[in-house]
Design a protein around this motif. Structure first.
Motif, PDB file in Angstrom:
ATOM      1  N   ASP A  12       0.832  -1.200   0.000  1.00 23.37           N
ATOM      2  CA  ASP A  12       0.000   0.000   0.000  1.00 23.37           C
ATOM      3  C   ASP A  12       0.871   1.255   0.000  1.00 23.37           C
ATOM      4  O   ASP A  12       2.098   1.182  -0.099  1.00 23.37           O
ATOM      5  CB  ASP A  12      -0.956  -0.016   1.194  1.00 23.37           C
ATOM      6  CG  ASP A  12      -0.237  -0.061   2.531  1.00 23.37           C
ATOM      7  OD1 ASP A  12       1.003   0.101   2.583  1.00 23.37           O
ATOM      8  OD2 ASP A  12      -0.923  -0.250   3.558  1.00 23.37           O
ATOM      9  N   LEU A  13       0.256   2.396   0.122  1.00 23.87           N
ATOM     10  CA  LEU A  13       0.972   3.661   0.095  1.00 23.87           C
ATOM     11  C   LEU A  13       2.026   3.745   1.197  1.00 23.87           C
ATOM     12  O   LEU A  13       3.138   4.221   0.959  1.00 23.87           O
ATOM     13  CB  LEU A  13      -0.019   4.829   0.216  1.00 23.87           C
ATOM     14  CG  LEU A  13       0.583   6.225   0.152  1.00 23.87           C
ATOM     15  CD1 LEU A  13       1.280   6.457  -1.187  1.00 23.87           C
ATOM     16  CD2 LEU A  13      -0.496   7.269   0.365  1.00 23.87           C
ATOM     17  N   ASN A  14       1.700   3.248   2.375  1.00 23.12           N
ATOM     18  CA  ASN A  14       2.669   3.274   3.476  1.00 23.12           C
ATOM     19  C   ASN A  14       3.910   2.450   3.134  1.00 23.12           C
ATOM     20  O   ASN A  14       5.034   2.847   3.425  1.00 23.12           O
ATOM     21  CB  ASN A  14       2.042   2.756   4.771  1.00 23.12           C
ATOM     22  CG  ASN A  14       1.044   3.724   5.333  1.00 23.12           C
ATOM     23  OD1 ASN A  14       1.163   4.930   5.172  1.00 23.12           O
ATOM     24  ND2 ASN A  14       0.011   3.190   5.976  1.00 23.12           N
ATOM     25  N   PHE A  16       5.145   1.647   0.042  1.00 27.05           N
ATOM     26  CA  PHE A  16       5.949   2.298  -0.985  1.00 27.05           C
ATOM     27  C   PHE A  16       6.551   3.609  -0.489  1.00 27.05           C
ATOM     28  O   PHE A  16       7.668   3.964  -0.858  1.00 27.05           O
ATOM     29  CB  PHE A  16       5.140   2.507  -2.265  1.00 27.05           C
ATOM     30  CG  PHE A  16       4.906   1.221  -3.002  1.00 27.05           C
ATOM     31  CD1 PHE A  16       5.956   0.561  -3.627  1.00 27.05           C
ATOM     32  CD2 PHE A  16       3.649   0.653  -3.049  1.00 27.05           C
ATOM     33  CE1 PHE A  16       5.759  -0.628  -4.298  1.00 27.05           C
ATOM     34  CE2 PHE A  16       3.441  -0.543  -3.724  1.00 27.05           C
ATOM     35  CZ  PHE A  16       4.490  -1.186  -4.347  1.00 27.05           C
ATOM     36  N   GLY A  17       5.837   4.310   0.351  1.00 26.30           N
ATOM     37  CA  GLY A  17       6.346   5.558   0.906  1.00 26.30           C
ATOM     38  C   GLY A  17       7.509   5.346   1.855  1.00 26.30           C
ATOM     39  O   GLY A  17       8.366   6.218   1.997  1.00 26.30           O
ATOM     40  N   SER A  18       7.558   4.180   2.486  1.00 22.67           N
ATOM     41  CA  SER A  18       8.625   3.895   3.448  1.00 22.67           C
ATOM     42  C   SER A  18       9.964   3.624   2.756  1.00 22.67           C
ATOM     43  O   SER A  18      11.012   3.802   3.356  1.00 22.67           O
ATOM     44  CB  SER A  18       8.254   2.682   4.305  1.00 22.67           C
ATOM     45  OG  SER A  18       8.378   1.484   3.546  1.00 22.67           O
ATOM     46  N   GLY A  19       9.919   3.143   1.535  1.00 25.84           N
ATOM     47  CA  GLY A  19      11.154   2.795   0.828  1.00 25.84           C
ATOM     48  C   GLY A  19      11.825   1.544   1.352  1.00 25.84           C
ATOM     49  O   GLY A  19      12.969   1.253   1.006  1.00 25.84           O
ATOM     50  N   LYS A  20      11.136   0.764   2.180  1.00 26.39           N
ATOM     51  CA  LYS A  20      11.731  -0.435   2.775  1.00 26.39           C
ATOM     52  C   LYS A  20      12.118  -1.491   1.744  1.00 26.39           C
ATOM     53  O   LYS A  20      12.899  -2.378   2.038  1.00 26.39           O
ATOM     54  CB  LYS A  20      10.769  -1.060   3.782  1.00 26.39           C
ATOM     55  CG  LYS A  20      10.565  -0.226   5.013  1.00 26.39           C
ATOM     56  CD  LYS A  20       9.585  -0.875   5.961  1.00 26.39           C
ATOM     57  CE  LYS A  20       9.334   0.014   7.158  1.00 26.39           C
ATOM     58  NZ  LYS A  20       8.330  -0.545   8.058  1.00 26.39           N
TER      59      LYS A  20
END
Length: 125
Positions: A12-14, A16-20
């Motif tokens: 989800d967005l979280n 992909f936003g985390s870059g993990k």
């Protein structure tokens, strides 16, 4: 298919936003010195014959299912190709196959090749 469904729900967005799911080639090379990473080149044999990276193991995307046992589960697996498409496919495959620590190298092939200039090589040898 259930494992794939579960993986998709996590993306989800979280996430992909985390870059993990990402790693730079510089970070991968640091971890390689400590034997903590397996750098996986998923380009075709022809591409690898043209431009070989000795620090990586080349297993073309199409051969991953038959050679997955060559990829260790006890290290971070950092994947690259010429862009990110095949690396992303193999990332997904490995996650579904039970690999915990898988990363996509964010640098494109030009950046990776350009990294190995005399100054970098001398500094890191």
């Amino acid at each position: 298919m259930q494992k794939f469904d579960e993986l998709l729900r996590e993306l989800d967005l979280n996430f992909f936003g985390s870059g993990k799911h990402k790693m730079t080639i510089e970070k991968a090379m640091e971890l390689k010195k400590e034997d903590k990473v397996f750098i996986l080149d998923v380009r075709s044999k022809q591409e690898n014959d043209y431009l070989k990276f000795e620090f990586a193991t080349n297993i073309p995307t199409s051969e991953i299912p038959d050679r997955v046992q060559e990829i260790p589960k006890d290290k971070t697996v950092a994947i690259f190709c010429t862009g990110a498409t095949r690396a992303t496919i193999v990332y997904t495959y490995l996650k579904v196959a039970g690999y915990e620590d898988v990363k996509i190298i964010t640098n494109n092939i030009n950046d990776i090749a350009g990294l190995f200039k005399p100054g970098y090589v001398l500094k890191n040898s």
